[in-house]
Enzyme design. Structure first.
Site, mmCIF file in Angstrom:
data_model
loop_
_atom_site.group_PDB
_atom_site.id
_atom_site.type_symbol
_atom_site.label_atom_id
_atom_site.label_comp_id
_atom_site.label_asym_id
_atom_site.label_seq_id
_atom_site.Cartn_x
_atom_site.Cartn_y
_atom_site.Cartn_z
ATOM 1 C CB SER A 42 -6.799 6.501 1.631
ATOM 2 O OG SER A 42 -6.101 5.650 2.526
ATOM 3 C CE LYS A 103 -2.050 6.145 1.180
ATOM 4 N NZ LYS A 103 -3.415 6.751 1.134
#
Length: 268
Positions: A42, A103
């Site tokens: 990701s 993230k």
């Protein structure tokens, strides 16, 4: 007069050493740095499966999430600081706050965020997004291609993956690279979000392979809006990386599997 005190046994000395070592590790991991390994794609291209990094604990203050196993010895968050858009952060993922995720911070409290045709807008202004050279990496056990049509060979005949890559520039000037591997994916067009007070809007750099704040929080999947209270720390430096080909019974493969060029990379 004869000293009647018995000398301390080696076992007792060893136990004292273990206690001191445990305290040192707890203090180090709780207040200074802790290790983190990358389990998914990701955050490509910046982070790959098999990367190991250190996470700095001090930038955003301390809470129970700073402690090993989230032991609730710190009430609330002390010495709290707000992250900046562009920071790569480790946090406890909603809704339960049990799993560590990583993230990039895109927007903060009060910001209005929307994604249209893959382009992020913050407070009504599109984030600058420029096409740059494709991102490539060697095919390995840790990093296969998402699909066969992304696989090709380089000038040396080695198998590689090749993905469309862009550079984004946030309103504060922070630049970073993102991947866009699908022309139309579920997260390329979203509703308009208003980031709640004390929360963050986070996204993965690999936009079509990241379940992030564009989607409602679901255990083990997307994260929704993330409370700043859930912050663990900021990504500091990559300390090791492996392509997944190492075998424990073959020590020489521990070195051949290392992706040496990724070791020592810092985060802006």
């Amino acid at each position: 007069m004869k000293d009647k005190s018995a000398p301390r046994s080696e076992t007792a000395d060893f136990m004292v050493f273990l206690v001191k070592l445990a305290l040192f590790v707890i203090i180090l991991r709780s207040f200074i740095v802790s290790p983190f390994n990358i389990p998914s794609e990701s955050m490509q291209p910046r982070l790959m499966v098999g990367d190991y990094l250190l996470v700095a604990k001090w930038p955003y203050g301390y809470s129970k999430y700073s402690m090993p196993f989230s032991v609730p010895v710190i009430p609330g968050r002390i010495l709290a600081n707000t992250p900046e858009p562009g920071d790569v952060v480790v946090f406890k993922a909603p809704p339960s706050g049990t799993d560590d995720y990583i993230k990039r911070v895109i927007a903060l409290s009060g910001d209005i965020v929307q994604v249209t045709n893959g382009v992020v807008s913050i407070n009504g202004a599109e984030v600058q997004r420029n096409k740059i050279d494709d991102y490539t990496h060697a095919v390995s056990a840790n990093s296969p291609c998402y699909a066969t049509y992304f696989e090709t060979t380089n000038a040396d005949g080695e198998r590689i993956c090749r993905y469309p890559q862009f550079e984004e520039t946030l309103p504060n000037g922070r630049k970073y690279k993102v991947l866009d591997v699908n022309e139309a994916s579920e997260g390329d067009n979203t509703e308009t979000y208003v980031v709640p007070d004390g929360h963050m809007f986070l996204m993965g750099d690999n936009r079509d392979r990241s379940a992030d704040s564009r989607f409602p929080a679901v255990e083990g999947q997307a994260i929704g809006m993330v409370p700043q209270e859930n912050l663990v720390g900021r990504a500091l430096v990559s300390v090791f990386s492996t392509d997944g080909s190492a075998e424990w019974i073959k020590p020489w493969t521990w070195f051949s599997a290392a992706r040496w060029g990724r070791i020592g990379e810092g985060f802006e």
